[in-house]
Design a protein around this motif. Structure first.
Motif, PDB file in Angstrom:
ATOM      1  N   MET A  16      -7.153  -5.570   1.729  1.00 30.65           N
ATOM      2  CA  MET A  16      -5.913  -5.198   2.418  1.00 30.65           C
ATOM      3  C   MET A  16      -5.498  -3.766   2.077  1.00 30.65           C
ATOM      4  SD  MET A  16      -3.725  -8.667   2.391  1.00 30.65           S
ATOM      5  CE  MET A  16      -3.688  -9.480   3.962  1.00 30.65           C
ATOM      6  N   LEU A  17      -5.728  -3.347   0.840  1.00 35.18           N
ATOM      7  CA  LEU A  17      -5.427  -1.964   0.466  1.00 35.18           C
ATOM      8  C   LEU A  17      -6.324  -0.998   1.230  1.00 35.18           C
ATOM      9  CD1 LEU A  17      -4.773  -2.119  -3.378  1.00 35.18           C
ATOM     10  CD2 LEU A  17      -3.169  -1.446  -1.584  1.00 35.18           C
ATOM     11  N   TYR A  18      -7.574  -1.403   1.472  1.00 35.16           N
ATOM     12  CA  TYR A  18      -8.479  -0.556   2.246  1.00 35.16           C
ATOM     13  C   TYR A  18      -7.939  -0.397   3.673  1.00 35.16           C
ATOM     14  CZ  TYR A  18     -12.598   1.179   4.647  1.00 35.16           C
ATOM     15  OH  TYR A  18     -13.453   1.930   5.415  1.00 35.16           O
ATOM     16  N   ARG A  19      -7.491  -1.508   4.288  1.00 35.28           N
ATOM     17  CA  ARG A  19      -6.883  -1.431   5.627  1.00 35.28           C
ATOM     18  C   ARG A  19      -5.642  -0.547   5.615  1.00 35.28           C
ATOM     19  NH1 ARG A  19      -6.427  -7.555   7.786  1.00 35.28           N
ATOM     20  NH2 ARG A  19      -8.605  -8.130   7.619  1.00 35.28           N
ATOM     21  N   LEU A  20      -4.820  -0.722   4.591  1.00 39.23           N
ATOM     22  CA  LEU A  20      -3.600   0.081   4.459  1.00 39.23           C
ATOM     23  C   LEU A  20      -3.952   1.559   4.319  1.00 39.23           C
ATOM     24  CD1 LEU A  20      -0.504   0.019   4.215  1.00 39.23           C
ATOM     25  CD2 LEU A  20      -0.782  -0.255   1.763  1.00 39.23           C
ATOM     26  N   ASN A  67       9.197   4.378   2.394  1.00 39.62           N
ATOM     27  CA  ASN A  67       9.989   3.533   1.493  1.00 39.62           C
ATOM     28  C   ASN A  67       9.350   2.163   1.295  1.00 39.62           C
ATOM     29  OD1 ASN A  67      11.891   5.538   1.188  1.00 39.62           O
ATOM     30  ND2 ASN A  67      13.230   4.749   2.782  1.00 39.62           N
ATOM     31  N   ASN A  68       8.726   1.650   2.336  1.00 39.28           N
ATOM     32  CA  ASN A  68       8.129   0.310   2.256  1.00 39.28           C
ATOM     33  C   ASN A  68       6.712   0.317   1.687  1.00 39.28           C
ATOM     34  OD1 ASN A  68      10.422  -0.854   3.334  1.00 39.28           O
ATOM     35  ND2 ASN A  68       9.705  -0.601   5.427  1.00 39.28           N
ATOM     36  N   TYR A  69       6.085   1.461   1.605  1.00 36.50           N
ATOM     37  CA  TYR A  69       4.694   1.555   1.173  1.00 36.50           C
ATOM     38  C   TYR A  69       4.501   0.970  -0.232  1.00 36.50           C
ATOM     39  CZ  TYR A  69       0.026   3.560   0.824  1.00 36.50           C
ATOM     40  OH  TYR A  69      -1.315   3.720   0.717  1.00 36.50           O
ATOM     41  N   ASN A  70       5.320   1.405  -1.174  1.00 39.12           N
ATOM     42  CA  ASN A  70       5.204   0.910  -2.556  1.00 39.12           C
ATOM     43  C   ASN A  70       5.481  -0.594  -2.640  1.00 39.12           C
ATOM     44  OD1 ASN A  70       4.502   3.356  -3.634  1.00 39.12           O
ATOM     45  ND2 ASN A  70       6.606   3.913  -4.163  1.00 39.12           N
ATOM     46  N   GLN A  71       6.415  -1.062  -1.866  1.00 32.94           N
ATOM     47  CA  GLN A  71       6.711  -2.494  -1.872  1.00 32.94           C
ATOM     48  C   GLN A  71       5.514  -3.304  -1.371  1.00 32.94           C
ATOM     49  OE1 GLN A  71      10.269  -2.924   0.435  1.00 32.94           O
ATOM     50  NE2 GLN A  71      11.571  -1.917  -1.088  1.00 32.94           N
ATOM     51  N   ILE A  72       4.828  -2.787  -0.360  1.00 34.66           N
ATOM     52  CA  ILE A  72       3.655  -3.486   0.170  1.00 34.66           C
ATOM     53  C   ILE A  72       2.556  -3.562  -0.880  1.00 34.66           C
ATOM     54  CG2 ILE A  72       1.783  -3.318   1.857  1.00 34.66           C
ATOM     55  CD1 ILE A  72       3.863  -2.121   3.799  1.00 34.66           C
ATOM     56  N   VAL A  73       2.292  -2.443  -1.545  1.00 32.97           N
ATOM     57  CA  VAL A  73       1.246  -2.419  -2.572  1.00 32.97           C
ATOM     58  C   VAL A  73       1.588  -3.399  -3.699  1.00 32.97           C
ATOM     59  CG1 VAL A  73       0.120  -0.975  -4.316  1.00 32.97           C
ATOM     60  CG2 VAL A  73       0.516  -0.076  -2.021  1.00 32.97           C
ATOM     61  N   ARG A  74       2.825  -3.410  -4.129  1.00 32.85           N
ATOM     62  CA  ARG A  74       3.258  -4.313  -5.194  1.00 32.85           C
ATOM     63  C   ARG A  74       3.112  -5.775  -4.765  1.00 32.85           C
ATOM     64  NH1 ARG A  74       8.611  -2.671  -6.028  1.00 32.85           N
ATOM     65  NH2 ARG A  74       7.778  -0.640  -6.515  1.00 32.85           N
ATOM     66  N   THR A  75       3.466  -6.071  -3.544  1.00 33.32           N
ATOM     67  CA  THR A  75       3.359  -7.431  -3.024  1.00 33.32           C
ATOM     68  C   THR A  75       1.904  -7.873  -2.930  1.00 33.32           C
ATOM     69  OG1 THR A  75       5.385  -7.116  -1.757  1.00 33.32           O
ATOM     70  CG2 THR A  75       3.992  -8.955  -1.113  1.00 33.32           C
ATOM     71  N   LEU A  76       1.023  -6.979  -2.480  1.00 31.92           N
ATOM     72  CA  LEU A  76      -0.404  -7.301  -2.402  1.00 31.92           C
ATOM     73  C   LEU A  76      -0.963  -7.628  -3.787  1.00 31.92           C
ATOM     74  CD1 LEU A  76      -1.802  -4.663   0.134  1.00 31.92           C
ATOM     75  CD2 LEU A  76      -1.594  -7.115   0.479  1.00 31.92           C
TER      76      LEU A  76
END
Length: 142
Positions: A110-114, A89-98
């Motif tokens: 950061m996306l590479y780390r994720l 559920n939080n994955y999409n929110q993290i990508v959007r925030t980045l």
């Protein structure tokens, strides 16, 4: 003086047609008592008298065994599954925030780390699924 009239009490329970008034007493040795209590606990009944009547009149007694370790494993697996759902559920929110809060280069780092963490999570989930299947095959009776 006039005699007092009898008042019939209409409250309370209605008397049973065939009340259980016959009583029997038995004595058990220590071993017999241990076996009796084991059988009673396995029966799942809540009253000794019901259990004794069921045994005497050969009614079917259901025995339900609850494996505490399997129950504990199931509870922990359910909690773990909820954690996986929370991550999803939080994955999409993290990508959007980045994307909105960082520059393109920093966001890609950061996306590479994720992505690496996500790959580890996928490997872990496959391992958990394999362990669960192995556990079910070995210990759960169907």
């Amino acid at each position: 003086m006039e005699p007092k009239k009898k008042i019939h009490n209409t409250g309370g329970r209605k008397p049973k047609q065939d009340p259980a008034v016959h009583r029997y007493g038995i004595k058990l040795t220590g071993d017999e008592n241990f076996r009796f209590r084991q059988m009673f606990e396995q029966s799942g009944l809540d009253c000794y008298s019901k259990f004794i009547k069921a045994v005497l009149f050969k009614r079917e007694i259901k025995v339900v065994k609850v494996d505490k370790t399997t129950l504990d494993y199931y509870v922990r697996l359910t909690q773990f599954y909820r954690q996986f759902q929370a991550v999803g559920n939080n994955y999409n929110q993290i990508v959007r925030t980045l994307k909105t809060n960082f520059g393109e280069k920093r966001a890609l780092q950061m996306l590479y780390r994720l992505e690496q963490c996500t790959i580890e999570l996928v490997v872990l989930s496959k391992y958990i699924i394999a362990q669960t299947k192995e556990y079910e095959a070995k210990f759960l009776q169907r």
